[in-house]
Design a protein around this motif. Structure first.
Motif, PDB file in Angstrom:
ATOM      1  N   LYS A  18      -6.812 -13.934  -3.383  1.00 24.38           N
ATOM      2  CA  LYS A  18      -5.470 -13.560  -2.898  1.00 24.38           C
ATOM      3  C   LYS A  18      -4.671 -14.738  -2.361  1.00 24.38           C
TER       4      LYS A  18
ATOM      5  N   GLU B  37      -9.191 -10.017   8.416  1.00 22.40           N
ATOM      6  CA  GLU B  37      -9.109  -8.553   8.335  1.00 22.40           C
ATOM      7  C   GLU B  37      -8.853  -7.973   9.719  1.00 22.40           C
TER       8      GLU B  37
ATOM      9  N   MET C 200      -1.997  -6.241   2.616  1.00 24.19           N
ATOM     10  CA  MET C 200      -2.279  -7.613   2.998  1.00 24.19           C
ATOM     11  C   MET C 200      -0.966  -8.209   3.473  1.00 24.19           C
TER      12      MET C 200
ATOM     13  N   THR D 165      -5.701  -8.874   5.884  1.00 23.77           N
ATOM     14  CA  THR D 165      -5.759  -7.512   5.351  1.00 23.77           C
ATOM     15  C   THR D 165      -5.754  -6.530   6.512  1.00 23.77           C
TER      16      THR D 165
END
Lengths: 116, 117
Positions: free
Chosen positions: A41, B10, B89, B112
């Protein structure tokens, strides 16, 4: 009336082939880009064009050749595709800011390229 | 060269609660933009909020606001009243302002965010 549109959305091809991704923006922006988003990503700029003129060319293999026939279009042609080219490629454009340069990018929906 | 760091790969938050995503950057420039982009599972990159460095006032867009600390080179995003649709994200990005600016943005590695019901 999509603002930045790129085609195709998905592209699956074999190693060694040559392929193109097309991008068009109807926002009247002067600046257009190609970004690459890898499998982790991470998003990295590849090229930037301003009024059809190449301004930024990051360290990208010369198998990648952008072409801007007019300021509303920026196409990406890739020769001799390799497995490592598999990624999502985003086209984007930016309006001019307050008299100086460009501002935020408006992104296309991305093209997922898979090289097999 | 500019760098953008998002130290939280995250994060998760309960629906209706507030969450803050952190971003720091390194630059010698004085005039620049900072952005937060959202990338939901649909893959579309969507601008959430923009901050111009010469403005001291923090930018706000509905439930989204930033805490811009120019001296500390910090640009955090606060999401209030989190909704399930905020699951995505989030990328922090930096762009230098210049007359010959070709609009190059430097992106962080992303955070995320999962909003739990």
């Amino acid at each position: 009336d999509t603002a930045v549109s790129q085609t195709p959305k998905y592209l699956v091809t074999q190693m060694g082939n040559d392929k193109s991704i097309k991008c068009e923006q109807n926002l009247g922006h002067d600046t257009m880009y190609w970004y690459k988003q890898d499998s982790k990503k991470f998003l990295k700029i590849m090229f930037s064009y301003n009024n059809k003129e190449l301004i930024i060319n990051e360290t990208v293999p010369n198998r990648f050749s952008p072409k801007s026939p007019d300021k509303a279009h920026l196409n990406l042609h890739i020769n001799s595709l390799e497995l490592g080219d598999s990624a999502v490629y985003f086209c984007a454009s930016s309006p001019r800011g307050r008299g100086k340069g460009s501002t935020e990018a408006f992104f296309g929906q991305g093209t997922r390229l898979t090289v097999v | 060269a500019q760098t953008v760091t998002q130290s939280q790969p995250e994060m998760s938050v309960q629906e209706a609660e507030t969450v803050t995503l952190s971003c720091t950057y390194d630059t010698s420039e004085n005039n620049y933009y900072l952005f937060w982009y959202k990338q939901p599972p649909s893959r579309q990159m969507i601008l959430v909020i923009r901050q111009e460095a010469y403005k001291q006032q923090n930018a706000t867009e509905n439930r989204f606001s930033v805490n811009f600390q120019k001296a500390a080179k910090s640009f955090s995003l606060k999401i209030s009243d989190s909704q399930l649709g905020d699951t995505a994200m989030y990328f922090c990005a930096f762009m230098k302002i210049s007359l010959i600016n070709a609009g190059k943005s430097t992106f962080g590695d992303g955070t995320t965010l999962t909003v739990k019901p």
